[in-house]
Design an enzyme around this catalytic site. Structure first.
Site, PDB file in Angstrom:
ATOM      1  N   HIS A 171       7.597  -5.326  11.339  1.00 40.80           N
ATOM      2  CA  HIS A 171       6.764  -4.120  11.367  1.00 40.80           C
ATOM      3  C   HIS A 171       6.399  -3.772  12.805  1.00 40.80           C
ATOM      4  O   HIS A 171       5.231  -3.691  13.189  1.00 40.80           O
ATOM      5  CB  HIS A 171       5.509  -4.338  10.510  1.00 40.80           C
ATOM      6  CG  HIS A 171       4.791  -3.048  10.182  1.00 40.80           C
ATOM      7  ND1 HIS A 171       3.793  -2.525  10.975  1.00 40.80           N
ATOM      8  CD2 HIS A 171       4.907  -2.196   9.135  1.00 40.80           C
ATOM      9  CE1 HIS A 171       3.333  -1.408  10.441  1.00 40.80           C
ATOM     10  NE2 HIS A 171       4.000  -1.188   9.314  1.00 40.80           N
ATOM     11  N   ASP A 206       5.798   4.578   5.167  1.00 36.43           N
ATOM     12  CA  ASP A 206       6.797   3.643   5.676  1.00 36.43           C
ATOM     13  C   ASP A 206       6.912   2.394   4.814  1.00 36.43           C
ATOM     14  O   ASP A 206       7.784   1.557   5.049  1.00 36.43           O
ATOM     15  CB  ASP A 206       6.504   3.268   7.137  1.00 36.43           C
ATOM     16  CG  ASP A 206       5.093   2.738   7.366  1.00 36.43           C
ATOM     17  OD1 ASP A 206       4.176   3.176   6.652  1.00 36.43           O
ATOM     18  OD2 ASP A 206       4.911   1.891   8.256  1.00 36.43           O
ATOM     19  N   HIS A 207       6.066   2.290   3.790  1.00 33.12           N
ATOM     20  CA  HIS A 207       6.109   1.135   2.896  1.00 33.12           C
ATOM     21  C   HIS A 207       6.515   1.504   1.464  1.00 33.12           C
ATOM     22  O   HIS A 207       6.641   0.607   0.633  1.00 33.12           O
ATOM     23  CB  HIS A 207       4.744   0.446   2.861  1.00 33.12           C
ATOM     24  CG  HIS A 207       4.353  -0.152   4.172  1.00 33.12           C
ATOM     25  ND1 HIS A 207       4.482  -1.497   4.458  1.00 33.12           N
ATOM     26  CD2 HIS A 207       3.859   0.429   5.294  1.00 33.12           C
ATOM     27  CE1 HIS A 207       4.075  -1.718   5.692  1.00 33.12           C
ATOM     28  NE2 HIS A 207       3.691  -0.567   6.222  1.00 33.12           N
ATOM     29  N   HIS A 256       0.856  -1.180   0.000  1.00 30.80           N
ATOM     30  CA  HIS A 256       0.000   0.000   0.000  1.00 30.80           C
ATOM     31  C   HIS A 256       0.892   1.229   0.000  1.00 30.80           C
ATOM     32  O   HIS A 256       2.123   1.112  -0.002  1.00 30.80           O
ATOM     33  CB  HIS A 256      -0.951  -0.009   1.198  1.00 30.80           C
ATOM     34  CG  HIS A 256      -0.293   0.037   2.538  1.00 30.80           C
ATOM     35  ND1 HIS A 256       0.553  -0.951   3.008  1.00 30.80           N
ATOM     36  CD2 HIS A 256      -0.358   0.963   3.538  1.00 30.80           C
ATOM     37  CE1 HIS A 256       0.969  -0.652   4.219  1.00 30.80           C
ATOM     38  NE2 HIS A 256       0.420   0.518   4.556  1.00 30.80           N
ATOM     39  N   HIS A 261       1.155   3.898   2.188  1.00 29.21           N
ATOM     40  CA  HIS A 261       1.607   4.614   3.371  1.00 29.21           C
ATOM     41  C   HIS A 261       3.126   4.752   3.302  1.00 29.21           C
ATOM     42  O   HIS A 261       3.822   3.843   2.846  1.00 29.21           O
ATOM     43  CB  HIS A 261       1.172   3.884   4.644  1.00 29.21           C
ATOM     44  CG  HIS A 261      -0.265   4.137   4.995  1.00 29.21           C
ATOM     45  ND1 HIS A 261      -0.978   3.336   5.866  1.00 29.21           N
ATOM     46  CD2 HIS A 261      -1.134   5.113   4.592  1.00 29.21           C
ATOM     47  CE1 HIS A 261      -2.215   3.812   5.992  1.00 29.21           C
ATOM     48  NE2 HIS A 261      -2.330   4.874   5.225  1.00 29.21           N
ATOM     49  N   HIS A 266      -7.131  -2.684   5.726  1.00 28.94           N
ATOM     50  CA  HIS A 266      -6.383  -1.582   6.318  1.00 28.94           C
ATOM     51  C   HIS A 266      -7.114  -0.280   6.009  1.00 28.94           C
ATOM     52  O   HIS A 266      -8.213  -0.287   5.438  1.00 28.94           O
ATOM     53  CB  HIS A 266      -4.948  -1.585   5.775  1.00 28.94           C
ATOM     54  CG  HIS A 266      -3.990  -0.750   6.553  1.00 28.94           C
ATOM     55  ND1 HIS A 266      -3.949  -0.751   7.930  1.00 28.94           N
ATOM     56  CD2 HIS A 266      -3.024   0.122   6.149  1.00 28.94           C
ATOM     57  CE1 HIS A 266      -2.997   0.079   8.341  1.00 28.94           C
ATOM     58  NE2 HIS A 266      -2.433   0.630   7.283  1.00 28.94           N
ATOM     59  N   ASP A 272       0.250  -4.595   7.356  1.00 28.87           N
ATOM     60  CA  ASP A 272      -0.775  -3.631   7.718  1.00 28.87           C
ATOM     61  C   ASP A 272      -2.202  -4.107   7.455  1.00 28.87           C
ATOM     62  O   ASP A 272      -2.812  -3.767   6.435  1.00 28.87           O
ATOM     63  CB  ASP A 272      -0.514  -2.315   6.993  1.00 28.87           C
ATOM     64  CG  ASP A 272       0.754  -1.647   7.484  1.00 28.87           C
ATOM     65  OD1 ASP A 272       1.716  -2.377   7.764  1.00 28.87           O
ATOM     66  OD2 ASP A 272       0.809  -0.417   7.565  1.00 28.87           O
TER      67      ASP A 272
END
Length: 295
Positions: free
Chosen positions: A255, A66-67, A62, A64, A134, A197
Site C-alpha cells: 500500500h 482503491d480497496h 473498508h 475506499h 481510519h 489503512d
C-alpha cells in the site's frame, strides 16, 4: 497443502506504471481469500495465473475505492467462468450502501453470500476481524489455525509407538496408556494478518500478535509522519514497530503512496524498527509461500 500469498497490487490511492491498486489472494489449504480488490484486480489475476474459481471468500477492509472498486469485475468474471461454489463477501456493515451498489452493477455468481460485520470477532471458520483506526469504518483480518502438537521421535520410540500406531494415537489422543501429550510438544498454528489503512491502534496489535506473516500498509515514509497522522495511515517505521511489538515472524510491506517510486527507503525505515522480524516490500505479482509446518 499450499499456503501462499499472491500479491496482485501494491498501490495506495493512485496506481503507477508498475503498481496496480490493492489486491491480495491468500491460498490456504484449498480455500482462497481475496482481500481488498481494487481497480484492475481481474486483470492482475490473469497475469498471476489465479483462476476466479480459486476464490471462496472476498474480504474488504473498508469501502475506499482503491480497496473495493475491482469487486464488480471480479464477481462478473466468476459468473462468466461458471463458479458455482458459495462465495462469501465480508465487509464492514457501515459500508453496506457502497457494497450493495458495487454488487448491483456486477453479474453475480449464483451463490454469493453477503456477511457484514460491525464488531471484532470471528466472521468465518478461522477468520476473524478487528477494528482499525481510519477515516471510515475499517477492519483488518486475521486467519489462523488452531494450535497443535509436534511429535517427538525419541519419545515415540521410548513408548514403543511406531508405524500405524502413530496415526491411531493422533486420532484418538491415547494409546496403551500413553497420551499424545506424553510424546509431543505444543506447536503454534500458522497465521496470517492483513492490516490496511490505519493509524496505530489496539486492533492492529491484536491482529498482528505473533502471526506467521503480517501484510501491512506502509503508505508513508517516516519523514512524512504528519501526512500519515492527518490521513490516518502508517509510516514505514510504525509498521516496523508493530511487527516488533507483536512478535511477527515476517513483515510484508504494501500500500505504497505514488510519491515513492522506489520503496527501498520504506524498507530501510521499517527494518530499523522491526527488531528481529525480517522485512520485505511486496511487488506486484510476488508470491510468498508460508514455511512448512513441523509435526
Amino acid at each position: 497443502m499450499t499456503r501462499e500469498l499472491v500479491v496482485l497490487g501494491t498501490a495506495s490511492q493512485v496506481p503507477t506504471r508498475t503498481r496496480n491498486h490493492n489486491g491480495y489472494l491468500l491460498r490456504w489449504d484449498g480455500t482462497g481469500y481475496l482481500f481488498d480488490p481494487g481497480e484492475g484486480t481481474q486483470r492482475q489475476m490473469t497475469h498471476a495465473g489465479v483462476a476466479s474459481s480459486s476464490v471462496h471468500h472476498i474480504c474488504l477492509t473498508h469501502v475506499h475505492g482503491d480497496h473495493c472498486y475491482g469487486l464488480p469485475g471480479v464477481l462478473s468474471r466468476m459468473a462468466l467462468d461458471g463458479v458455482e461454489h458459495p462465495v462469501h463477501l465480508h465487509y464492514p456493515a457501515q459500508g453496506e450502501e457502497v457494497v450493495r451498489a458495487l454488487v448491483a452493477v456486477a453479474t453475480r455468481p449464483p451463490d454469493l453470500r453477503l456477511h457484514p460485520h460491525g464488531s471484532a470477532g470471528e466472521v468465518a471458520e478461522g477468520l476473524s476481524v478487528a477494528p482499525l483506526r481510519h477515516r471510515v469504518a475499517t477492519f483488518g483480518y486475521r486467519l489462523a489455525e488452531p494450535p497443535g502438537r509436534s511429535l517427538v521421535p525419541e519419545r515415540l520410540a521410548s513408548a514403543g509407538i511406531a508405524g500405524p500406531d502413530v496415526g491411531r494415537l493422533l486420532r484418538e489422543g491415547t494409546l496403551r496408556g500413553t497420551d499424545l501429550a506424553d510424546v509431543s510438544v505444543p506447536r503454534p498454528g500458522q497465521s496470517f494478518a492483513l492490516v490496511m489503512d490505519t493509524a496505530p491502534c489496539a486492533g492492529a496489535e491484536e491482529l498482528a500478535d505473533r502471526v506467521t506473516v503480517l501484510l501491512c500498509e506502509s503508505t508513508f515514509a517516516d519523514d512524512d509522519a504528519t501526512l500519515a497522522h492527518t490521513y490516518l495511515h502508517l509510516t514505514a517505521g510504525q509498521a516496523g514497530v508493530l511487527a516488533a511489538t507483536a512478535g511477527v515472524a515476517r513483515l510484508v510491506l504494501t500500500h505504497f503512496s505514488s510519491r515513492y517510486p522506489d520503496v527501498e527507503l520504506l524498507v530501510r525505515q521499517a527494518r530499523a524498527r522491526a527488531g528481529a522480524t525480517p522485512v520485505v516490500a511486496a511487488t506486484d505479482l510476488d508470491r510468498y509461500v508460508l514455511p512448512p509446518r513441523r509435526g
